[in-house]
Design a protein around this motif. Sequence first.
Motif, PDB file in Angstrom:
ATOM      1  N   ASN A 195       0.829  -1.210   0.000  1.00  0.00           N
ATOM      2  CA  ASN A 195       0.000   0.000   0.000  1.00  0.00           C
ATOM      3  C   ASN A 195       0.861   1.256   0.000  1.00  0.00           C
ATOM      4  OD1 ASN A 195      -2.414  -1.391  -0.117  1.00  0.00           O
ATOM      5  ND2 ASN A 195      -2.622  -1.484   2.111  1.00  0.00           N
ATOM      6  N   GLN A 196       1.970   1.237   0.741  1.00  0.00           N
ATOM      7  CA  GLN A 196       2.881   2.380   0.754  1.00  0.00           C
ATOM      8  C   GLN A 196       3.539   2.549  -0.620  1.00  0.00           C
ATOM      9  OE1 GLN A 196       5.389   2.972   4.334  1.00  0.00           O
ATOM     10  NE2 GLN A 196       4.307   1.177   5.145  1.00  0.00           N
ATOM     11  N   ALA A 197       3.899   1.440  -1.254  1.00  0.00           N
ATOM     12  CA  ALA A 197       4.493   1.512  -2.595  1.00  0.00           C
ATOM     13  C   ALA A 197       3.484   2.051  -3.597  1.00  0.00           C
ATOM     14  CB  ALA A 197       5.001   0.145  -3.029  1.00  0.00           C
ATOM     15  N   LEU A 198       2.245   1.629  -3.483  1.00  0.00           N
ATOM     16  CA  LEU A 198       1.205   2.106  -4.386  1.00  0.00           C
ATOM     17  C   LEU A 198       0.944   3.600  -4.182  1.00  0.00           C
ATOM     18  CD1 LEU A 198      -1.189  -0.968  -4.177  1.00  0.00           C
ATOM     19  CD2 LEU A 198       0.187  -0.259  -6.152  1.00  0.00           C
ATOM     20  N   ALA A 199       1.316   4.125  -2.997  1.00  0.00           N
ATOM     21  CA  ALA A 199       1.177   5.552  -2.702  1.00  0.00           C
ATOM     22  C   ALA A 199       2.444   6.332  -3.063  1.00  0.00           C
ATOM     23  CB  ALA A 199       0.843   5.739  -1.221  1.00  0.00           C
ATOM     24  N   GLY A 200       3.430   5.655  -3.696  1.00  0.00           N
ATOM     25  CA  GLY A 200       4.599   6.362  -4.188  1.00  0.00           C
ATOM     26  C   GLY A 200       5.918   6.070  -3.497  1.00  0.00           C
ATOM     27  N   LYS A 201       5.910   5.267  -2.460  1.00  0.00           N
ATOM     28  CA  LYS A 201       7.168   4.917  -1.783  1.00  0.00           C
ATOM     29  C   LYS A 201       7.912   3.852  -2.591  1.00  0.00           C
ATOM     30  CE  LYS A 201       6.443   7.069   2.269  1.00  0.00           C
ATOM     31  NZ  LYS A 201       7.365   7.888   3.012  1.00  0.00           N
ATOM     32  N   VAL A 202       9.210   3.734  -2.356  1.00  0.00           N
ATOM     33  CA  VAL A 202      10.036   2.685  -2.940  1.00  0.00           C
ATOM     34  C   VAL A 202      10.187   1.597  -1.887  1.00  0.00           C
ATOM     35  CG1 VAL A 202      12.358   2.123  -3.788  1.00  0.00           C
ATOM     36  CG2 VAL A 202      11.296   4.303  -4.410  1.00  0.00           C
ATOM     37  N   LEU A 203      10.026   0.344  -2.287  1.00  0.00           N
ATOM     38  CA  LEU A 203      10.222  -0.774  -1.356  1.00  0.00           C
ATOM     39  C   LEU A 203      11.660  -1.250  -1.490  1.00  0.00           C
ATOM     40  CD1 LEU A 203       6.919  -2.819  -1.593  1.00  0.00           C
ATOM     41  CD2 LEU A 203       7.514  -0.871  -0.144  1.00  0.00           C
ATOM     42  N   GLU A 204      12.353  -1.274  -0.361  1.00  0.00           N
ATOM     43  CA  GLU A 204      13.785  -1.530  -0.360  1.00  0.00           C
ATOM     44  C   GLU A 204      14.107  -2.784   0.445  1.00  0.00           C
ATOM     45  OE1 GLU A 204      16.643   1.959  -0.054  1.00  0.00           O
ATOM     46  OE2 GLU A 204      16.708   1.107   1.973  1.00  0.00           O
ATOM     47  N   ALA A 205      15.000  -3.594  -0.120  1.00  0.00           N
ATOM     48  CA  ALA A 205      15.493  -4.795   0.567  1.00  0.00           C
ATOM     49  C   ALA A 205      17.010  -4.721   0.626  1.00  0.00           C
ATOM     50  CB  ALA A 205      15.067  -6.055  -0.168  1.00  0.00           C
ATOM     51  N   LEU A 206      17.569  -4.998   1.800  1.00  0.00           N
ATOM     52  CA  LEU A 206      19.014  -5.070   1.988  1.00  0.00           C
ATOM     53  C   LEU A 206      19.387  -6.542   1.956  1.00  0.00           C
ATOM     54  CD1 LEU A 206      21.661  -3.586   2.565  1.00  0.00           C
ATOM     55  CD2 LEU A 206      21.146  -3.826   5.012  1.00  0.00           C
ATOM     56  N   LEU A 207      20.227  -6.906   0.976  1.00  0.00           N
ATOM     57  CA  LEU A 207      20.560  -8.309   0.738  1.00  0.00           C
ATOM     58  C   LEU A 207      22.019  -8.594   1.081  1.00  0.00           C
ATOM     59  CD1 LEU A 207      18.901  -8.414  -2.777  1.00  0.00           C
ATOM     60  CD2 LEU A 207      17.933  -9.338  -0.664  1.00  0.00           C
ATOM     61  N   PRO A 208      22.296  -9.807   1.549  1.00  0.00           N
ATOM     62  CA  PRO A 208      23.692 -10.182   1.758  1.00  0.00           C
ATOM     63  C   PRO A 208      24.368 -10.354   0.400  1.00  0.00           C
ATOM     64  CG  PRO A 208      22.296 -12.093   2.047  1.00  0.00           C
ATOM     65  CD  PRO A 208      21.379 -10.915   1.832  1.00  0.00           C
ATOM     66  N   GLY A 209      25.638 -10.074   0.331  1.00  0.00           N
ATOM     67  CA  GLY A 209      26.348 -10.208  -0.929  1.00  0.00           C
ATOM     68  C   GLY A 209      27.191 -11.454  -1.032  1.00  0.00           C
ATOM     69  N   ARG A 210      27.410 -12.109   0.108  1.00  0.00           N
ATOM     70  CA  ARG A 210      28.334 -13.249   0.096  1.00  0.00           C
ATOM     71  C   ARG A 210      27.692 -14.496   0.691  1.00  0.00           C
ATOM     72  NH1 ARG A 210      34.158 -10.623   0.334  1.00  0.00           N
ATOM     73  NH2 ARG A 210      33.506  -8.551  -0.311  1.00  0.00           N
ATOM     74  N   ASP A 211      28.067 -15.617   0.092  1.00  0.00           N
ATOM     75  CA  ASP A 211      27.636 -16.925   0.552  1.00  0.00           C
ATOM     76  C   ASP A 211      28.611 -17.418   1.622  1.00  0.00           C
ATOM     77  OD1 ASP A 211      25.595 -18.751   0.186  1.00  0.00           O
ATOM     78  OD2 ASP A 211      26.099 -19.151  -1.904  1.00  0.00           O
ATOM     79  N   LYS A 212      28.306 -18.539   2.220  1.00  0.00           N
ATOM     80  CA  LYS A 212      29.186 -19.126   3.244  1.00  0.00           C
ATOM     81  C   LYS A 212      30.573 -19.432   2.691  1.00  0.00           C
ATOM     82  CE  LYS A 212      25.337 -21.111   5.744  1.00  0.00           C
ATOM     83  NZ  LYS A 212      24.601 -22.306   6.108  1.00  0.00           N
ATOM     84  N   ASP A 213      30.668 -19.685   1.368  1.00  0.00           N
ATOM     85  CA  ASP A 213      31.953 -20.001   0.752  1.00  0.00           C
ATOM     86  C   ASP A 213      32.774 -18.753   0.421  1.00  0.00           C
ATOM     87  OD1 ASP A 213      30.736 -18.933  -1.523  1.00  0.00           O
ATOM     88  OD2 ASP A 213      30.770 -20.792  -2.660  1.00  0.00           O
ATOM     89  N   GLY A 214      32.232 -17.562   0.735  1.00  0.00           N
ATOM     90  CA  GLY A 214      32.927 -16.315   0.439  1.00  0.00           C
ATOM     91  C   GLY A 214      32.642 -15.774  -0.943  1.00  0.00           C
ATOM     92  N   GLY A 215      32.015 -16.582  -1.780  1.00  0.00           N
ATOM     93  CA  GLY A 215      31.639 -16.147  -3.118  1.00  0.00           C
ATOM     94  C   GLY A 215      30.324 -15.393  -3.077  1.00  0.00           C
ATOM     95  N   PRO A 216      29.832 -14.960  -4.234  1.00  0.00           N
ATOM     96  CA  PRO A 216      28.577 -14.221  -4.286  1.00  0.00           C
ATOM     97  C   PRO A 216      27.395 -15.061  -3.790  1.00  0.00           C
ATOM     98  CG  PRO A 216      29.787 -14.014  -6.350  1.00  0.00           C
ATOM     99  CD  PRO A 216      30.476 -15.072  -5.545  1.00  0.00           C
ATOM    100  N   ALA A 217      26.537 -14.427  -2.994  1.00  0.00           N
ATOM    101  CA  ALA A 217      25.323 -15.093  -2.515  1.00  0.00           C
ATOM    102  C   ALA A 217      24.463 -15.473  -3.714  1.00  0.00           C
ATOM    103  CB  ALA A 217      24.553 -14.183  -1.574  1.00  0.00           C
ATOM    104  N   CYS A 218      23.889 -16.681  -3.670  1.00  0.00           N
ATOM    105  CA  CYS A 218      23.090 -17.144  -4.800  1.00  0.00           C
ATOM    106  C   CYS A 218      21.952 -18.028  -4.302  1.00  0.00           C
ATOM    107  CB  CYS A 218      23.965 -17.891  -5.805  1.00  0.00           C
ATOM    108  SG  CYS A 218      24.735 -19.371  -5.142  1.00  0.00           S
ATOM    109  N   ALA A 219      21.228 -18.579  -5.251  1.00  0.00           N
ATOM    110  CA  ALA A 219      20.008 -19.351  -4.995  1.00  0.00           C
ATOM    111  C   ALA A 219      18.987 -18.385  -4.380  1.00  0.00           C
ATOM    112  CB  ALA A 219      20.284 -20.570  -4.137  1.00  0.00           C
ATOM    113  N   THR A 220      18.135 -18.845  -3.472  1.00  0.00           N
ATOM    114  CA  THR A 220      17.178 -17.945  -2.846  1.00  0.00           C
ATOM    115  C   THR A 220      17.917 -17.129  -1.790  1.00  0.00           C
ATOM    116  OG1 THR A 220      15.333 -19.452  -3.226  1.00  0.00           O
ATOM    117  CG2 THR A 220      15.038 -17.800  -1.505  1.00  0.00           C
ATOM    118  N   VAL A 221      17.942 -15.821  -2.008  1.00  0.00           N
ATOM    119  CA  VAL A 221      18.639 -14.912  -1.095  1.00  0.00           C
ATOM    120  C   VAL A 221      17.584 -14.131  -0.326  1.00  0.00           C
ATOM    121  CG1 VAL A 221      20.211 -12.952  -0.954  1.00  0.00           C
ATOM    122  CG2 VAL A 221      20.637 -14.777  -2.612  1.00  0.00           C
ATOM    123  N   ARG A 222      17.651 -14.231   0.988  1.00  0.00           N
ATOM    124  CA  ARG A 222      16.675 -13.556   1.839  1.00  0.00           C
ATOM    125  C   ARG A 222      17.253 -12.244   2.365  1.00  0.00           C
ATOM    126  NH1 ARG A 222      13.406 -17.361   1.311  1.00  0.00           N
ATOM    127  NH2 ARG A 222      13.571 -19.501   1.931  1.00  0.00           N
TER     128      ARG A 222
END
Length: 138
Positions: free
Chosen positions: A102-129
């Motif tokens: 509802n906030q996005a529909l009123a003009g806000k941007v929905l923002e997610a902060l994602l991890p960048g690295r996987d347990k192996d130190g490489g880029p996070a992949c698969a389903t990233v929460r």
Amino acid sequence: MTGQAVMLRLIIRDPVPGVAYSLQDKDNRTVGPVTAGDGPIAFDVPVRVAPGPRFLGDFVRSEAGGRRFVYIAIGVSAGQHASPWTRRAKIDIHTLPEDLLNQALAGKVLEALLPGRDKDGGPACATVRPIAPWRAVD
């Protein structure tokens, strides 16, 4: 065109420096590739929200059961052919709370902060929460 336009912002907190990241559209094309440096990188993703809610748009992917998500391509998948990484991060959007939509529909941007690295130190992949809950920003 069906649905009202909203903007999602996907911020990768700690991407692997020197690795390319990009959005991936429904036709598996890379869009807006960025090579990571020492800080976060972000992608703004336009989507449309129709009643239901249903998520639509060039970057919205779907699976059976109503799952909707956005892909971030990484390394070779993002067009960086010399990269040792060939990965994609899948970010779910079908579970966005109604109050945030509802906030996005009123003009806000929905923002997610994602991890960048996987347990192996490489880029996070698969389903990233997201590291923290999605939030609405100006």
